[in-house]
Enzyme design. Structure first.
Site, PDB file in Angstrom:
ATOM      1  N   CYS A 443       0.900  -1.299  -0.089  1.00  0.00           N
ATOM      2  CA  CYS A 443      -0.059  -0.130  -0.029  1.00  0.00           C
ATOM      3  C   CYS A 443       0.847   1.258   0.063  1.00  0.00           C
ATOM      4  CB  CYS A 443      -1.026   0.062   1.142  1.00  0.00           C
ATOM      5  SG  CYS A 443      -0.621  -1.026   2.519  1.00  0.00           S
ATOM      6  N   ARG A 472       7.376 -10.747   5.469  1.00  0.00           N
ATOM      7  CA  ARG A 472       6.964 -10.737   6.943  1.00  0.00           C
ATOM      8  C   ARG A 472       7.781 -11.478   7.763  1.00  0.00           C
ATOM      9  NH1 ARG A 472       0.579 -10.115   5.695  1.00  0.00           N
ATOM     10  NH2 ARG A 472       0.809  -8.094   4.451  1.00  0.00           N
ATOM     11  N   GLN A 490       0.810 -11.897  -3.258  1.00  0.00           N
ATOM     12  CA  GLN A 490      -0.531 -11.964  -3.032  1.00  0.00           C
ATOM     13  C   GLN A 490      -1.296 -11.217  -4.291  1.00  0.00           C
ATOM     14  OE1 GLN A 490      -1.390 -10.861   0.794  1.00  0.00           O
ATOM     15  NE2 GLN A 490      -0.987  -8.525   0.320  1.00  0.00           N
ATOM     16  N   ASP A 492      -2.564  -8.517  -4.663  1.00  0.00           N
ATOM     17  CA  ASP A 492      -2.772  -7.050  -3.854  1.00  0.00           C
ATOM     18  C   ASP A 492      -3.604  -6.139  -4.711  1.00  0.00           C
ATOM     19  OD1 ASP A 492      -2.831  -5.697  -1.611  1.00  0.00           O
ATOM     20  OD2 ASP A 492      -0.587  -5.561  -1.535  1.00  0.00           O
ATOM     21  N   HIS A 494      -5.201  -2.111  -4.761  1.00  0.00           N
ATOM     22  CA  HIS A 494      -5.600  -1.126  -4.157  1.00  0.00           C
ATOM     23  C   HIS A 494      -6.376  -0.300  -5.045  1.00  0.00           C
ATOM     24  CE1 HIS A 494      -2.094  -2.020  -1.416  1.00  0.00           C
ATOM     25  NE2 HIS A 494      -3.130  -1.766  -0.621  1.00  0.00           N
ATOM     26  N   LYS A 577     -14.058  -2.456   7.533  1.00  0.00           N
ATOM     27  CA  LYS A 577     -13.797  -3.575   6.467  1.00  0.00           C
ATOM     28  C   LYS A 577     -14.821  -4.611   6.242  1.00  0.00           C
ATOM     29  CE  LYS A 577     -11.351  -6.194  10.229  1.00  0.00           C
ATOM     30  NZ  LYS A 577     -10.256  -6.923  10.658  1.00  0.00           N
ATOM     31  N   HIS A 649      -8.433  -1.377   0.214  1.00  0.00           N
ATOM     32  CA  HIS A 649      -7.234  -2.400   0.099  1.00  0.00           C
ATOM     33  C   HIS A 649      -8.126  -3.720  -0.395  1.00  0.00           C
ATOM     34  CE1 HIS A 649      -4.250  -0.043   2.545  1.00  0.00           C
ATOM     35  NE2 HIS A 649      -5.440   0.583   3.020  1.00  0.00           N
TER      36      HIS A 649
END
Length: 783
Positions: A443, A472, A490, A492, A494, A577, A649
């Site tokens: 992000c 991570r 992933q 991912d 945005h 969320k 997200h």
């Protein structure tokens, strides 16, 4: 996943699980770091403890007290203090006024799925308990109740007096929260048995995905052995029959230190994790332990109990801290559920992605890079098929794929806010006397991409997709096959949009979910998490955002989607969320997808777009700093004719590695044709047709299918059997007849009738049918 999320009722901290990679693990490990010696048959090493554990005879006068010849000195003193404090507490409750309060029972649905009418009941504060109202409830419902819930959000012991007017509902064992409470209570009984057997110092014992565990330090370096299981189970069975109650008591910090001063583990929790006003403890039989609760009414509810395995682990997940013993168990309110659970575990073991991954040569792990998957060629085929699927949908749905750097200066993470809250979970590097970190999420980089030039409202919504590698720093004990890794990728994305575009974008994401999950046969559920107690931004903005999400959810339900759930107060601090939970072939819940609204990052990065208002002017970098009379720490409002975008997200499959693990177990290694790493195996009946076998292989390879041939000296039956074990979707057996007629004899992996002798299909027809099967991404393996 996470879906059915285990409620952490115990006090010790758990390692953080990132939202985009959260959810359940296939073979659960506890929150502390587990050593490599963990097995089902023998335990690891133990730490020496310094506490006195000399046995003395207990003289505690309590209705829960069991008849044991000896208890450690610290248990006797601890329990005596509990008894004294409990008497004082009970006396204070009697002195309180007990005013009449309005209580309404919400009994949910009847057996036919119809709502049961709400039931008002007479009640008094500090006297009436949720359990006392069960006499008003049909026995078929009340007999399954494990715990109560007050006002839809607070779990409450059945025997704990109510303190205010409220709405009370009841949870059975079959509910995720009810099951966790039941297993948490069962863990306390196992802890009681362990304390009696070993005189050990208990650490903590939470519920986990498939039961519960308790960690403990045993004097003299003693380790738990498999031969200890039966005596522990016998003790626990005795406690169940004694109908021991779970007694709750709030205790101040000074009294907690006196009560648990014998244990450095409890003292760590008291001194580092508890609020200044103290916390609750629960007593069950001879066990008194720090615990937030709640618990079941008494131990007689536990009808089946079994120790599953033991291992060694590190206190606080720190390999430099004490080594503890961990015992895993599982329990149920009836014996049939235990029998069913064992069958479930057998089936889960057959589907274990780690076993199938080795058998099918999909991936492996190596200690040279813990938590990083080595994807072999066949595993990479699956990975690539998933990415190809998503890329095709991105093109259709207006996404733009981008690539961003893997490593950033720590200043970026400080600006985004991740450094303060997440730096311990990053891999940090020293480069040219500065701190850098490998990215754990995309992000901040995407915010930089948005802001690198002027943006207009005409460009919105702007959908950025990134398959970049993420890292991570997960604790080594939390690593678990492909479901918890350190290096991953992933889907991912945005989305930068206006507030007016939120509802439409969310509806588009729901359609995306249906498209992807439908291909794999995954049903899914939606849960809206709203504003938490600690949040950023103003309430009006939150209310608008939540309203738009509710509108999108209601539209989804109206259009035939599943009912959505409300999870009050569990949103992220930066925005509400929607968590999406899928259910696999074993009916296990997994949280893969997440949709999160974010108002904070656009503010942190001062993201703006030109609204089209005539007053809008291009941003002047020389004047972009905050005015002198404004605090540099406060975000400045967008200028005239400008507005702040909303950031969404979203991930659908989440971590590719984790999703591959879920798919492996969902399909038990029997992949649908379009994603299968082994689609076709061609076997000759005799060497004379080897040239035709190679021609067939070349023809199907030209259609971008994975085709292998077996020209080895093995018998035809052995070749066929090998292909079946390797889960080829189709096996072509060709001989002189097939060569002459330019056809293939097709054996379908999922059709037993074709195994003796398959269907004879003209070669051109076979090509056409398998091309269609692959293109349509059909779930059923049939042509």
């Amino acid at each position: 996943m996470a879906g059915a999320q285990a409620r952490e009722s115990e006090l010790p901290l758990r390692p953080k699980v990132p939202a985009s990679d959260a959810g359940n693990t296939i073979s659960s490990q506890g929150p502390e770091q587990t050593q490599n010696k963990k097995t089902k048959r023998k335990g690891g090493s133990s730490t020496l403890i310094e506490a006195q554990t000399n046995g003395v005879k207990s003289n505690a006068a309590d209705s829960n007290q069991i008849d044991l010849p000896q208890l450690p000195d610290f248990v006797v003193k601890r329990n005596a203090l509990f008894d004294d404090l409990k008497r004082k507490h009970d006396a204070e409750i009697l002195e309180k006024e007990h005013p009449v309060i309005d209580v309404v029972l919400d009994l949910g649905l009847d057996k036919n799925g119809s709502p049961i009418a709400a039931m008002p009941v007479a009640a008094k504060a500090w006297e009436s308990t949720p359990g006392s109202f069960l006499k008003h409830v049909d026995k078929s419902v009340s007999s399954d109740v494990v715990v109560a819930k007050v006002d839809g959000n607070e779990l409450w012991d059945l025997d704990r007096p109510l303190e205010r007017a409220c709405r009370v509902s009841y949870l059975p064992f079959t509910s995720p929260e009810g099951r966790n409470v039941f297993w948490h209570s069962s863990a306390h009984v196992m802890g009681e048995a362990a304390e009696c057997q070993y005189g050990c110092l208990l650490s903590h014992g939470p519920p986990v995905e498939q039961g519960f565990f308790y960690d403990m330090a045993i004097a003299g370096g003693q380790v738990v052995k498999e031969s200890d299981w039966a005596p522990l189970e016998i003790k626990a069975s005795k406690f169940f029959k004694e109908k021991q109650s779970f007694d709750r008591l709030h205790v101040s910090i000074p009294d907690l230190k006196q009560m648990f001063g014998y244990s450095k583990y409890k003292m760590y929790y008291i001194e580092n994790l508890l609020p200044p006003e103290g916390s609750t403890v629960y007593r069950c039989g001879t066990l008194v332990d720090l615990c937030l609760g709640p618990h079941i009414q008494n131990t007689s509810k536990i009808k089946a109990f079994q120790i599953m395995k033991n291992s060694s682990c590190y206190f606080r997940g720190d390999k430099d801290d004490d080594s503890l013993q961990r015992i895993y168990g599982v329990a149920f309110p009836d014996k049939k559920q235990m029998t069913d659970h064992k069958k479930y575990l057998e089936e889960a073991a057959k589907r274990d992605h780690r076993r199938i991954g080795i058998e099918q040569e999909l991936f492996f792990f190596n200690d040279m890079s813990p938590g990083s998957t080595f994807l072999l060629p066949h595993g990479t085929r699956i990975f690539n098929a998933l990415q190809k699927l998503l890329r095709s949908e991105y093109q259709r749905r207006g996404y733009s794929e981008v690539q961003s750097p893997n490593m950033y200066d720590s200043d970026l993470w400080k600006k985004s806010g991740h450094w303060k809250h997440y730096s311990e979970d990053m891999f940090v590097l020293d480069v040219e006397k500065k701190k850098w970190a490998l990215k754990p999420m995309n992000c901040p980089g995407h915010c930089m991409m948005f802001s690198h030039r002027e943006r207009s409202y005409r460009e919105l919504p702007l959908r950025m997709a990134d398959f970049g590698v993420l890292h991570r720093n997960e604790a080594s004990g939390a690593l678990n096959g492909m479901t918890r890794v350190r290096k991953f990728q992933q889907d991912d994305t945005h989305i930068f949009c206006t507030q007016d575009q939120i509802t439409e974008e969310i509806e588009g994401l729901f359609d995306f979910l249906k498209c992807i999950y439908g291909l794999f046969g995954f049903p899914f559920r939606l849960k809206l998490s709203t504003r938490p107690d600690k949040f950023l931004g103003d309430i009006q903005t939150w209310d608008i955002a939540e309203s738009k999400l509710k509108d999108a959810l209601n539209s989804f339900t109206t259009a035939g989607g599943s009912q959505w759930e409300l999870n009050e107060g569990d949103g992220a601090f930066y925005g509400p969320k929607i968590d999406i939970t899928i259910s696999d072939a074993l009916r296990r819940d997994w949280q893969c997808a997440t949709i999160q609204l974010d108002f904070q990052l656009p503010q942190n990065f001062d993201l703006e777009y030109m609204t089209g208002d005539s007053s809008a002017k291009p941003k002047d970098p020389a004047t972009s700093e905050a005015p002198a009379d404004e605090s540099p720490d406060l975000p400045k409002a967008p200028g005239p004719g400008r507005a702040r975008p909303v950031m969404i997200h979203r991930a659908i499959v989440g971590s590719f590695e984790r999703f591959m693990a879920i798919l492996t177990e969902h399909f038990a290694g029997k992949w649908p044709f379009w994603i299968s790493p082994r689609q076709i195996l061609v076997i000759p009946v005799m060497p004379a047709v080897n040239d035709y076998v190679e021609e067939v292989q070349k023809l199907f390879k030209a259609q971008k299918m994975y085709v292998d041939i077996d020209l080895s000296g093995n018998t035809m039956q052995k070749k066929i059997r090998t292909g079946q074990l390797q889960q080829y979707n189709f096996i072509f057996v060709v001989g002189a007849q097939e060569k002459e007629s330019r056809s293939v004899n097709i054996r379908n992996r999922d059709d037993q009738e074709t195994q003796a002798k398959g269907e004879l299909v003209p070669l051109d027809d076979a090509v056409a049918k398998l091309k269609a099967l692959k293109k349509e991404r059909r779930l059923v393996n049939a042509i």
